[in-house]
Design a protein around this motif. Structure first.
Motif, PDB file in Angstrom:
ATOM      1  N   MET A 199       0.630  10.014  -4.753  1.00  0.00           N
ATOM      2  CA  MET A 199       0.538   8.426  -5.475  1.00  0.00           C
ATOM      3  C   MET A 199      -0.866   7.895  -4.765  1.00  0.00           C
ATOM      4  SD  MET A 199       1.713   5.808  -6.987  1.00  0.00           S
ATOM      5  CE  MET A 199       0.870   4.452  -7.264  1.00  0.00           C
TER       6      MET A 199
ATOM      7  N   PRO B 189     -13.662  -3.474 -11.120  1.00  0.00           N
ATOM      8  CA  PRO B 189     -14.977  -3.751 -11.194  1.00  0.00           C
ATOM      9  C   PRO B 189     -15.405  -3.854 -12.824  1.00  0.00           C
ATOM     10  CG  PRO B 189     -14.335  -1.724  -9.778  1.00  0.00           C
ATOM     11  CD  PRO B 189     -13.217  -2.166 -10.594  1.00  0.00           C
ATOM     12  N   ASP B 190     -14.833  -3.334 -13.734  1.00  0.00           N
ATOM     13  CA  ASP B 190     -15.334  -3.445 -15.006  1.00  0.00           C
ATOM     14  C   ASP B 190     -14.832  -4.849 -15.704  1.00  0.00           C
ATOM     15  OD1 ASP B 190     -12.714  -2.290 -14.579  1.00  0.00           O
ATOM     16  OD2 ASP B 190     -12.463  -1.188 -16.250  1.00  0.00           O
TER      17      ASP B 190
ATOM     18  N   ARG C 241       3.672   1.411  -1.729  1.00  0.00           N
ATOM     19  CA  ARG C 241       4.530   1.643  -2.737  1.00  0.00           C
ATOM     20  C   ARG C 241       4.136   2.693  -3.858  1.00  0.00           C
ATOM     21  NH1 ARG C 241       4.720  -5.023  -3.294  1.00  0.00           N
ATOM     22  NH2 ARG C 241       6.085  -5.279  -1.195  1.00  0.00           N
TER      23      ARG C 241
ATOM     24  N   PHE D 104      -3.649   9.556  -6.966  1.00  0.00           N
ATOM     25  CA  PHE D 104      -3.143   8.732  -8.364  1.00  0.00           C
ATOM     26  C   PHE D 104      -4.238   7.581  -8.363  1.00  0.00           C
ATOM     27  CE2 PHE D 104       0.129   7.100 -11.542  1.00  0.00           C
ATOM     28  CZ  PHE D 104      -0.684   7.448 -12.248  1.00  0.00           C
ATOM     29  N   ARG D 105      -3.755   6.708  -7.400  1.00  0.00           N
ATOM     30  CA  ARG D 105      -4.485   5.367  -7.372  1.00  0.00           C
ATOM     31  C   ARG D 105      -5.866   5.587  -7.328  1.00  0.00           C
ATOM     32  NH1 ARG D 105      -4.325   1.253  -3.847  1.00  0.00           N
ATOM     33  NH2 ARG D 105      -3.507   2.445  -2.204  1.00  0.00           N
TER      34      ARG D 105
ATOM     35  N   VAL E 254      -7.634   6.850 -10.644  1.00  0.00           N
ATOM     36  CA  VAL E 254      -7.462   5.977 -11.606  1.00  0.00           C
ATOM     37  C   VAL E 254      -8.537   4.745 -11.508  1.00  0.00           C
ATOM     38  CG1 VAL E 254      -6.445   3.946 -12.620  1.00  0.00           C
ATOM     39  CG2 VAL E 254      -5.019   5.857 -12.475  1.00  0.00           C
TER      40      VAL E 254
ATOM     41  N   MET F  42      -0.802  -0.204 -12.651  1.00  0.00           N
ATOM     42  CA  MET F  42      -1.497   0.449 -11.510  1.00  0.00           C
ATOM     43  C   MET F  42      -2.562  -0.686 -11.089  1.00  0.00           C
ATOM     44  SD  MET F  42      -2.209   3.112  -9.569  1.00  0.00           S
ATOM     45  CE  MET F  42      -2.096   4.666 -10.432  1.00  0.00           C
TER      46      MET F  42
ATOM     47  N   ILE G 288      -1.858  -4.991  -3.384  1.00  0.00           N
ATOM     48  CA  ILE G 288      -2.296  -4.395  -2.213  1.00  0.00           C
ATOM     49  C   ILE G 288      -3.470  -5.258  -1.518  1.00  0.00           C
ATOM     50  CG2 ILE G 288      -3.552  -2.366  -0.972  1.00  0.00           C
ATOM     51  CD1 ILE G 288      -1.850  -0.836  -3.107  1.00  0.00           C
TER      52      ILE G 288
ATOM     53  N   GLN H 163      -3.895  -7.222   1.972  1.00  0.00           N
ATOM     54  CA  GLN H 163      -4.815  -6.951   2.925  1.00  0.00           C
ATOM     55  C   GLN H 163      -5.689  -8.176   3.292  1.00  0.00           C
ATOM     56  OE1 GLN H 163      -6.437  -3.540   1.011  1.00  0.00           O
ATOM     57  NE2 GLN H 163      -5.003  -1.953   2.167  1.00  0.00           N
TER      58      GLN H 163
ATOM     59  N   LEU I 260       4.530   4.300  -8.082  1.00  0.00           N
ATOM     60  CA  LEU I 260       4.762   3.858  -9.410  1.00  0.00           C
ATOM     61  C   LEU I 260       5.542   5.049 -10.053  1.00  0.00           C
ATOM     62  CD1 LEU I 260       1.397   2.527 -10.498  1.00  0.00           C
ATOM     63  CD2 LEU I 260       3.436   1.033  -9.862  1.00  0.00           C
TER      64      LEU I 260
ATOM     65  N   ALA J  38       0.908  -1.213  -0.016  1.00  0.00           N
ATOM     66  CA  ALA J  38       0.120  -0.120  -0.176  1.00  0.00           C
ATOM     67  C   ALA J  38       0.916   1.295  -0.102  1.00  0.00           C
ATOM     68  CB  ALA J  38      -1.105  -0.085   1.177  1.00  0.00           C
TER      69      ALA J  38
ATOM     70  N   ARG K 103     -12.169   4.571 -13.891  1.00  0.00           N
ATOM     71  CA  ARG K 103     -12.533   3.374 -14.460  1.00  0.00           C
ATOM     72  C   ARG K 103     -13.783   2.773 -14.148  1.00  0.00           C
ATOM     73  NH1 ARG K 103      -6.409   0.902 -14.833  1.00  0.00           N
ATOM     74  NH2 ARG K 103      -6.118   1.946 -16.658  1.00  0.00           N
ATOM     75  N   THR K 104     -14.390   3.369 -12.955  1.00  0.00           N
ATOM     76  CA  THR K 104     -15.776   2.914 -12.564  1.00  0.00           C
ATOM     77  C   THR K 104     -16.655   4.286 -12.737  1.00  0.00           C
ATOM     78  OG1 THR K 104     -15.074   3.423 -10.245  1.00  0.00           O
ATOM     79  CG2 THR K 104     -15.056   1.164 -10.944  1.00  0.00           C
TER      80      THR K 104
ATOM     81  N   LEU L 219      -0.397  -3.020  -8.887  1.00  0.00           N
ATOM     82  CA  LEU L 219      -0.185  -2.693  -7.624  1.00  0.00           C
ATOM     83  C   LEU L 219      -1.335  -2.870  -6.714  1.00  0.00           C
ATOM     84  CD1 LEU L 219       1.392  -0.899  -5.474  1.00  0.00           C
ATOM     85  CD2 LEU L 219       0.899   0.935  -6.507  1.00  0.00           C
ATOM     86  N   ASN L 220      -2.435  -2.391  -7.325  1.00  0.00           N
ATOM     87  CA  ASN L 220      -3.790  -2.483  -6.509  1.00  0.00           C
ATOM     88  C   ASN L 220      -4.135  -3.991  -6.006  1.00  0.00           C
ATOM     89  OD1 ASN L 220      -4.454   0.276  -6.296  1.00  0.00           O
ATOM     90  ND2 ASN L 220      -5.338   0.017  -8.358  1.00  0.00           N
TER      91      ASN L 220
END
Lengths: 395, 81
Positions: A290, B19-20, A224, A293-294, A297, B41, B48, B52, A226, A222, A301-302, B44-45
């Motif tokens: 960061m 989710p897409d 880190r 930014f996460r 994104v 990205m 994470i 968790q 990019l 969590a 996308r949702t 990375l998610n």
């Protein structure tokens, strides 16, 4: 003081939106920045934020209705001091709906000059000149039929009208096609209006990546980073230091922005892209930047972005680093005046101390508006980004 | 956790990250990048989310081993010993 809460343009190309839902009721207190409604646009569902602080008096628009940009959504009772800020932020009221077919025909075949002399405000004349729009094709709504700035602005995105599919309320909307049309409109306007110039600079990213690797090895996932986050921060800092790249070109002149809100071009999996902003990116520590930014994104996308994120970018960054392209020469998002493209990080021969060595090399590209800046300052701007990335511990 | 349970958890994490993405269309042997346009990205998610919910801290140098569902399962089974 009674104030009208109007639909803002959430992008250079937007003409209208459908109100999805209200998040407030008459009598509710609202503060500037509060989410008050959700609207559906070509860019998905956007949370609409209030520009002012006050109390909701009346909800004018009802959910499910289509509202033109500048159309009144609600009436607020606001504190008088909030007025000037609101006036600056709120879009110019468009007194009459734009008829796409009318614009298309007006630009496709400009009608002959009207018999009588057309009265035109100086700002409107300058704007029409900038846009390459014939004044004869514009209906004036000012006193005595005079053409005012708002009339020209209303006629501004003719490419949108020409390329967007004709819309009937009954026809189901294809979101991908709608986004394609929105991109077409904004990009066509950019290429029509903005005299772009381009500069590129290849840089050795080894110091930045080595620093990043050390940092990332020492923290949990969590925490880190990019490398694009480093690029965003470096661009934001450089934009705050080298004048001429951060701000907007409106009504024939450059308006520098005080803070740097970096737009991030985000590719959507269904196709298309969106470029919402990380607010005040220059002033945020890297870890905060960061995580925003996460978050940006994933919300892009949702399709849960906030209106301020779409209206605020003062400069935009695009990174095609995952795809393997050497460089990306961007198309500026109007009314911004610059965009930075980061190519992939590729192992390339690099000369260090007179010897050829393999290094991770990234090509940075700048597209800038020649009405605002010249190649010399553009080169200084790119070089400043390179310097910032070369000293990652200071980012 | 057996292999099927692990797969189910991973698919859930994956759709939480993206989710897409349609889990029904997921091909376990194909890299996420090739079937869902996964980028750094997303990776990375995903790391994470794994940290968790599974308590597995995947170092950045092992991200390549999380490229597909099958690879994830093999990697986690190895890590679990």
């Amino acid at each position: 003081m009674r104030s009208e809460f109007r639909l803002p343009a959430l992008g250079a190309d937007m003409e209208h939106a459908v109100l999805v839902e209200w998040r407030v009721r008459p009598g509710d207190r609202v503060a500037r920045g509060d989410v008050v409604a959700a609207v559906e646009t070509d860019k998905g569902v956007i949370d609409l934020e209030c520009f002012e602080t006050g109390e909701v008096c009346e909800l004018v628009a009802s959910p499910g209705t289509r509202v033109d940009v500048g159309g009144v959504l609600a009436l607020l009772e606001v504190e008088a001091s909030a007025g000037p800020i609101a006036a600056a932020r709120a879009p110019a009221p468009s007194s009459r709906p734009v008829e796409p077919s009318a614009i298309a025909s007006a630009t496709a075949a400009p009608p002959r000059a009207a018999a009588g002399r057309v009265r035109v405000s100086p700002a409107a004349r300058a704007r029409a000149h900038d846009l390459g729009i014939a004044l004869e094709g514009i209906a004036g709504t000012g006193a005595g039929g005079a053409i005012e700035l708002a009339d020209v602005e209303a006629a501004a995105p003719p490419a949108a009208a020409a390329t967007a599919p004709a819309e009937s309320p009954a026809a189901p909307r294809d979101p991908v096609a709608a986004m394609r049309a929105a991109i077409a409109s904004a990009m066509a306007r950019s290429k029509r209006e903005i005299p772009h110039y381009y500069l590129t600079l290849a840089m050795n990213l080894d110091p930045a990546l080595a620093w990043l690797e050390r940092h990332n090895a020492s923290v949990e996932p969590a925490g880190r980073l990019l490398y694009p986050a480093l690029v965003l921060k470096a661009v934001a800092l450089a934009a705050s230091e080298v004048p001429g790249f951060n701000g907007h070109f409106r009504e024939g002149r450059f308006e520098p922005a005080a803070a740097v809100h970096v737009g991030v071009a985000i590719a959507l999996r269904g196709g298309g892209l969106i470029a919402p902003a990380i607010l005040d990116a220059a002033g945020k520590p890297l870890d905060v930047l960061m995580s925003e930014f996460r978050d940006l994104v994933s919300r892009a996308r949702t399709a849960r972005l906030r209106s301020s994120e779409l209206t605020s970018p003062t400069i935009t960054v695009t990174s095609l680093g995952d795809v393997g392209v050497e460089a990306v020469l961007p198309v500026i998002h109007p009314p911004q005046v610059a965009m930075v493209g980061a190519g992939s990080v590729l192992q390339r021969p690099w000369v260090a101390d007179g010897a050829i060595v393999a290094r991770p090399v990234m090509t940075l590209a700048l597209a800038a508006d020649h009405r605002v800046s010249d190649g010399r300052s553009g080169a200084q701007f790119l070089d400043r980004i390179r310097q910032k990335l070369g000293a990652p511990e200071a980012l | 956790m057996n292999r099927e349970e692990l797969k189910a958890v991973l698919v859930e994490l994956l759709t939480g990250v993206a989710p897409d993405v349609d889990p029904a269309a997921l091909l376990p042997g194909v890299d996420f990048r090739d079937q869902f346009d996964f980028d750094s990205m997303d990776t990375l998610n995903f790391a994470i989310a794994m940290h968790q919910s599974l308590g597995v801290n995947v170092p950045e140098t092992d991200y390549a081993k999380l490229a597909s569902l099958d690879k994830c399962v093999a990697y986690l089974e190895l890590r679990q010993g």
